[in-house]
Write a protein that holds these residues in place. Sequence first.
Motif, mmCIF file in Angstrom:
data_model
loop_
_atom_site.group_PDB
_atom_site.id
_atom_site.type_symbol
_atom_site.label_atom_id
_atom_site.label_comp_id
_atom_site.label_asym_id
_atom_site.label_seq_id
_atom_site.Cartn_x
_atom_site.Cartn_y
_atom_site.Cartn_z
ATOM 1 N N ASN A 251 0.851 -1.189 0.000
ATOM 2 C CA ASN A 251 0.000 0.000 0.000
ATOM 3 C C ASN A 251 0.891 1.245 0.000
ATOM 4 O O ASN A 251 1.595 1.521 0.968
ATOM 5 N N GLY B 49 -6.421 -0.778 3.587
ATOM 6 C CA GLY B 49 -6.770 -2.018 2.896
ATOM 7 C C GLY B 49 -6.486 -2.076 1.421
ATOM 8 O O GLY B 49 -6.876 -3.048 0.761
ATOM 9 N N ALA C 82 -3.715 -2.678 -0.237
ATOM 10 C CA ALA C 82 -2.894 -3.832 -0.603
ATOM 11 C C ALA C 82 -3.750 -5.094 -0.658
ATOM 12 O O ALA C 82 -3.612 -5.917 -1.580
ATOM 13 N N GLY C 83 -4.659 -5.231 0.299
ATOM 14 C CA GLY C 83 -5.528 -6.407 0.323
ATOM 15 C C GLY C 83 -6.478 -6.456 -0.866
ATOM 16 O O GLY C 83 -6.700 -7.521 -1.455
ATOM 17 N N THR D 134 -4.485 -7.361 -3.959
ATOM 18 C CA THR D 134 -4.052 -8.755 -3.850
ATOM 19 C C THR D 134 -5.189 -9.687 -4.249
ATOM 20 O O THR D 134 -4.983 -10.675 -4.983
ATOM 21 N N SER D 135 -6.396 -9.396 -3.791
ATOM 22 C CA SER D 135 -7.561 -10.211 -4.167
ATOM 23 C C SER D 135 -7.814 -10.153 -5.670
ATOM 24 O O SER D 135 -8.169 -11.169 -6.287
ATOM 25 N N THR E 211 0.602 -11.857 -2.277
ATOM 26 C CA THR E 211 0.403 -11.620 -0.847
ATOM 27 C C THR E 211 0.440 -10.127 -0.547
ATOM 28 O O THR E 211 1.158 -9.363 -1.211
ATOM 29 N N ALA E 212 -0.325 -9.717 0.446
ATOM 30 C CA ALA E 212 -0.370 -8.299 0.837
ATOM 31 C C ALA E 212 0.664 -8.020 1.912
ATOM 32 O O ALA E 212 0.753 -8.741 2.907
ATOM 33 N N SER E 213 1.449 -6.954 1.708
ATOM 34 C CA SER E 213 2.442 -6.528 2.695
ATOM 35 C C SER E 213 1.781 -5.578 3.689
ATOM 36 O O SER E 213 0.844 -4.855 3.360
ATOM 37 N N THR E 214 2.274 -5.587 4.910
ATOM 38 C CA THR E 214 1.760 -4.668 5.936
ATOM 39 C C THR E 214 2.507 -3.346 5.942
ATOM 40 O O THR E 214 2.147 -2.424 6.673
#
Length: 541
Positions: free
Chosen positions: A415, A427, A429-430, A433-434, A445-448
């Motif tokens: 993100n 959200g 990145a999420g 990713t989806s 995969t989503a990074s934090t």
Amino acid sequence: MRQSNVRGERQRHAAVPEPRDPGGDDSPPEGEGPAPDGAGHRRGGERRPKRSRGVRILRWTALTLAVLVLGAAGAGYLYYQHLNGNLRKEELDLGDSKIGKPEPNAAGQTPLNILLIGSDSRNSAENVKLGGAKQDADRKPLADVQMLVHVSADRSNMSVVSIPRDTRVTIPQCTDPKTDEVYPKTEAAINQSLQHGGPGCTVAAWKELTGVYIDHFMMIDFSGVVSMADAVGGVPVCVRDNVYSHDSKGHGSGLRLTKGTHSVKGVQALQWLRTRYGFEDNTDIGRAKAQHMYMTSMIRQLKAGTKLSDPGKLMDLAEAATNALTVDRGLGTVKHLYDLGNDLKRVPTKRTTMVTMPWEYGGGGEYVKPKPGEAEQTFSLLRNDIAMDGKDKKKPDHTPAPTAPKGELPVVVQNGTSSTVLGPVSGRAGVITSELARLGYAKATASTVLTSQADTTVRYPAEAQQGDALAVAKALKLPKSAVKSSKSVQDVTLVVGNDWREGTVYPKPAKEDDGKTPESADALNGEDKGACMKVNPQYTF
């Protein structure tokens, strides 16, 4: 503070009072506004030929010079420290931007961005005399000249972008490092950013506006311009007609020139740089053109080397420059300035381009604002290190094959929407990713990690994976220009930037980026020796 009318209102500080009228100024009230071994015989006893008298003199001269240099080393060091002491240093960035330094290119090179700031400070009797508006002597200065100098990573070209002083922008929250006073985020003319804690807040405002990482700033005031202009020894400028920047209402810098080319220095150079009433339509836009002409002419003159070959003149220039400048702490020594100068010296004059940010009027003509689409196109060229002269070598248009099926390719999504002005979009990145998983990238995969980046990019760690990164970009309908090599990632990494803050479909720009500078930026090439300012008929004689 009330905004000035760019078209007609009296200028805060576009003027230098006439030498015979020190009370006149062009600023409205309320604070607006550089060994041989010495043996005598050869091996085997063969005697050397007798040296000529000229050779002996040359050798003794060299020895004498060496002794003098060694003997003066202490004094040289003291002078170096003296020049360092002349420099005023301030913090680089007073905001809270998360914009990071650009990734190095394949050769390990990074671009260089320096913000040049012209302050209208009246903090001394000399500055009051030069700038007029004695009633403004105690107010905080405004950043009335602002230019971002972008030097390409390979040092092959340089672009300079000016912005009109009354451009309405979001000035982010800044904290004054000297008083700890916190200035809240506000919408105002960008020149007011200097009053929010110093040049570091002007840097913060530019970063928020452009998305460009800024390495350094250099700031100069009225008296600094005069001393530097004197040290340079005159810069050629041109007007198409006689010009006298003065009228019955006190508007004007006092600049008076006859038609043709003139070498201006000292106060006259400051008058040229501050003239608004007299050029074209009496706006800051015309003044920016005059400043670009002055800068390109000065660069050509300094590159010719006439000043740098005379030690006395070189010392004068060094003294004037260090006394005139306020810089960030990372640029706060003569050595750093010297290294910067060497970087700039590598750029060919013919690859230097001066532009003005594309703009339009807002508030019924009370201020200007970035022109939608075209201003962002200009800033995008800076962020992507694309030359504004359009002469970058075209890369071969080929698409390498991916190294792995998309279902087996690890893709990290990050993100990059963090911003002190807009705030991060939770959200992102999420969400993307989806979307990648839906498109078949099962190992996405989503990074934090949260960062701030203007442009969405797909980074790849090794040349072999360029095809993988291009495939990801194509799946998301991102332009090829979004794909970049990076030594800081281990897998193909998608950074979702501030240009894609919602949805799963990448928003295409209103105009496809063709890598060219918009016509409205009014570009001037560094080798254009025929540039000549148009004169407003009301200010001729």
